[in-house]
Design an enzyme around this catalytic site. Sequence first.
Site, PDB file in Angstrom:
ATOM      1  N   GLU A  12      -7.090   8.924   6.151  1.00  0.00           N
ATOM      2  CA  GLU A  12      -7.317   9.500   7.538  1.00  0.00           C
ATOM      3  C   GLU A  12      -7.751  11.143   7.290  1.00  0.00           C
ATOM      4  O   GLU A  12      -6.866  11.930   7.814  1.00  0.00           O
ATOM      5  CB  GLU A  12      -6.165   9.513   8.279  1.00  0.00           C
ATOM      6  CG  GLU A  12      -5.364   8.156   8.911  1.00  0.00           C
ATOM      7  CD  GLU A  12      -4.249   8.078   9.702  1.00  0.00           C
ATOM      8  OE1 GLU A  12      -4.077   7.081  10.186  1.00  0.00           O
ATOM      9  OE2 GLU A  12      -3.820   9.121   9.986  1.00  0.00           O
TER      10      GLU A  12
ATOM     11  N   TYR B  15      -3.651   2.201  16.156  1.00  0.00           N
ATOM     12  CA  TYR B  15      -2.551   2.364  16.814  1.00  0.00           C
ATOM     13  C   TYR B  15      -2.612   2.014  18.387  1.00  0.00           C
ATOM     14  O   TYR B  15      -1.785   1.384  19.112  1.00  0.00           O
ATOM     15  CB  TYR B  15      -1.580   3.323  16.538  1.00  0.00           C
ATOM     16  CG  TYR B  15      -1.076   3.410  15.211  1.00  0.00           C
ATOM     17  CD1 TYR B  15       0.117   2.772  15.078  1.00  0.00           C
ATOM     18  CD2 TYR B  15      -2.056   4.286  14.195  1.00  0.00           C
ATOM     19  CE1 TYR B  15       0.522   3.111  13.523  1.00  0.00           C
ATOM     20  CE2 TYR B  15      -1.377   4.334  12.853  1.00  0.00           C
ATOM     21  CZ  TYR B  15      -0.172   3.769  12.657  1.00  0.00           C
ATOM     22  OH  TYR B  15       0.305   3.779  11.182  1.00  0.00           O
TER      23      TYR B  15
ATOM     24  N   HIS C 194      -2.535  10.890   0.671  1.00  0.00           N
ATOM     25  CA  HIS C 194      -1.924  10.643   1.758  1.00  0.00           C
ATOM     26  C   HIS C 194      -1.365  12.219   2.216  1.00  0.00           C
ATOM     27  O   HIS C 194      -0.122  12.117   2.462  1.00  0.00           O
ATOM     28  CB  HIS C 194      -1.148   9.718   1.702  1.00  0.00           C
ATOM     29  CG  HIS C 194      -0.620   9.035   3.210  1.00  0.00           C
ATOM     30  ND1 HIS C 194      -0.732   7.821   3.623  1.00  0.00           N
ATOM     31  CD2 HIS C 194      -0.564   9.658   4.532  1.00  0.00           C
ATOM     32  CE1 HIS C 194      -0.683   7.504   4.967  1.00  0.00           C
ATOM     33  NE2 HIS C 194      -0.546   8.908   5.170  1.00  0.00           N
TER      34      HIS C 194
ATOM     35  N   ARG D 113       0.705  -1.145   0.035  1.00  0.00           N
ATOM     36  CA  ARG D 113      -0.064  -0.105   0.013  1.00  0.00           C
ATOM     37  C   ARG D 113       0.940   1.153  -0.027  1.00  0.00           C
ATOM     38  O   ARG D 113       1.565   1.376   0.821  1.00  0.00           O
ATOM     39  CB  ARG D 113      -0.848   0.207   1.259  1.00  0.00           C
ATOM     40  CG  ARG D 113      -1.895   1.276   1.401  1.00  0.00           C
ATOM     41  CD  ARG D 113      -2.603   1.288   2.608  1.00  0.00           C
ATOM     42  NE  ARG D 113      -3.182   2.727   2.465  1.00  0.00           N
ATOM     43  CZ  ARG D 113      -3.038   3.627   3.702  1.00  0.00           C
ATOM     44  NH1 ARG D 113      -2.563   3.151   4.723  1.00  0.00           N
ATOM     45  NH2 ARG D 113      -3.636   4.765   3.534  1.00  0.00           N
TER      46      ARG D 113
ATOM     47  N   ASN E 257      -7.066   2.198  10.426  1.00  0.00           N
ATOM     48  CA  ASN E 257      -5.814   2.579  10.922  1.00  0.00           C
ATOM     49  C   ASN E 257      -5.703   2.419  12.569  1.00  0.00           C
ATOM     50  O   ASN E 257      -6.442   3.286  12.846  1.00  0.00           O
ATOM     51  CB  ASN E 257      -4.952   3.887  10.291  1.00  0.00           C
ATOM     52  CG  ASN E 257      -4.790   3.844   8.851  1.00  0.00           C
ATOM     53  OD1 ASN E 257      -5.032   2.949   8.064  1.00  0.00           O
ATOM     54  ND2 ASN E 257      -4.448   4.952   8.375  1.00  0.00           N
TER      55      ASN E 257
ATOM     56  N   GLU F 190      -3.440   0.331   8.483  1.00  0.00           N
ATOM     57  CA  GLU F 190      -2.327   0.572   9.299  1.00  0.00           C
ATOM     58  C   GLU F 190      -2.216   0.094  10.437  1.00  0.00           C
ATOM     59  O   GLU F 190      -3.406   0.123  11.101  1.00  0.00           O
ATOM     60  CB  GLU F 190      -2.004   2.361   9.221  1.00  0.00           C
ATOM     61  CG  GLU F 190      -1.612   2.856   8.094  1.00  0.00           C
ATOM     62  CD  GLU F 190      -1.383   4.473   8.116  1.00  0.00           C
ATOM     63  OE1 GLU F 190      -1.055   4.633   9.530  1.00  0.00           O
ATOM     64  OE2 GLU F 190      -1.735   4.985   7.069  1.00  0.00           O
TER      65      GLU F 190
END
Length: 445
Positions: free
Chosen positions: A165, A292, A120, A76, A290, A348
Amino acid sequence: MELRFPADFLWGAATASYQVEGAVTEDGRGPSIWDTFCRIPGKVYGGESGAVACDQYHRYREDIRLMKEAGIQAYRFSIAWPRIYPEGKGPINQKGIDHYRNLIEALHEAGIEPVVTLYHWDLPQALQDQGGWENREIAYAFARYAQTCYEAFGDRVSKWITLNEPFCSAYLGYAYGVHAPGIADIHAAARAVHHLNLAHGLAVQAFRNSGKKGEIGITWNLVIPRPATRRPEDLKAVERVIDRDNRVFTGPVCGKGYPEAYLASRGIRMPVEAGDMDIISTPIDFAGLNYYSEGAVRWNEHAPDSVEMVPSWEPVTDMGWPIVPRGFIRYLRWLRDETGGIPLYVTENGCAVQDRPVVDAAGHERVHDTERIAYLRSHFKALQEALEEGIPVKGYFLWSLIDNFEWAYGYSKRFGIIYCDYATLKRIPKDSYYFYRDLIAGYAE
C-alpha cells in the site's frame, strides 16, 4: 450456494511486522518511524504502540501451529527493515537475519508457504532523519535492503512483495499526516509517491539480477468509488479519484506513466529523472489487491479536488467502512484491466468487529464473531464469481491472522480470526477461524 474454488487456489493469512512482532528493542533492531510516531501525543489512540503488540517475535511457533491446524497454506508477513539494517543501511544485523530465517524454516516445517512483504511501513528512523521517502537516496537504500533479503532468504522464499500500500505510505504519511512520519504537505507526498515507485522498480530489478527463483509483485490498496449518480460530473469525480489515488501508483508500474493531466491540474511535479520510468515499469509477476470497502462520490467544486464522499446505505464494519461485496468484483476487474491480465492475489481482505470472549458450557473461551463470518462469506461468494468470470486470481490472504496494533487506531480495532488478549497475550481462535478452516477444506457455504 456452496463455496468452491480451484484445487490449486492458495489460501493464506496475513500480518505486518510492526503490528504483531513487538520486541522493538531486542536483538539489535533499530527504531522505526512508527516507534517515533507513537510517542507523539494525540497521534495514536490511547497513546499505544507496537512495542509489545502480539509478541509474535517470541510466539511465532504458536501462531504457526494455529495456522497449520486451520489448514492455512501460506503466511504473508513482512520483514522489519530496522531488524535487518538498524540504521537503514550500513552494517547488517545478523540477529535479524537469524530471526526471519528461523520463522521461514518453521513455516516450511509446518507445510506453510512463506510470502514475504519487504516494506509494510516501518521505515528505519535513521532514514527518516535523512528525509525519508522525500529523499531519492532512500529508494537505493531500499534496493540494497531488498538484495540482502533475497540473498538471505531467497532459497526458501518464492513469493516476494516489494511494497504494501504505497498509497498509505505516501498520502497518509506525507499528505494527511495521520500515519508516520506525520507530514501534511501535498508536494512532499508527491516526492514520496515517486520515490516509493522508484524503490519498487529498483527492488524488482535487484530480484531479477539476484539469480533467485520465484515471483515478485506489489500490493496496492485501490480507491475506486462508484459515482453517486449517472451525471457526467459524478463520473468525472470518480476518474479524478482514480487518477489521484490509483494511477499515480499503478500507471508507472504498468508502463503507462503518471496521470499527467491530473498532476498538472493540481500543480504537482513528480521528481522524475532520466531512466526512472523504465526502472519503475520493470515487469512484475503478479499484483496484489487489498480490498475492504467501496464508497460513493459526487462532484463538488467546493470540496478538496472537487470530490466529495457521500453517504452509503450499506451496514458498516467497526471501522465505519461500508460492506460492499460487489465492489470487490469491480476492484478486481479494474486491476485486471490495468495490469493487462497478469496473475492477481487478494493480499488483504477482512473486517474489524468488536469481539468479546465468552465462556461456553464446557468452560472453554470462545469468540462468536458472526458479523465477521457474514462479511467473509459474502466476499468469498464475490471472489468465486470473479473467478467464474475469468479474472486471474490465484490466491487469497485473509486480514488478519490475529488481532494486532491497528496503526493510528492502536488496539481499539480487531481484525483477527484469532483473538489476542493483550494483557496475557493468550490466543483464542474465533468462530471465523473455524469457518475459514472449513472453507479451505472445501466444506463452507
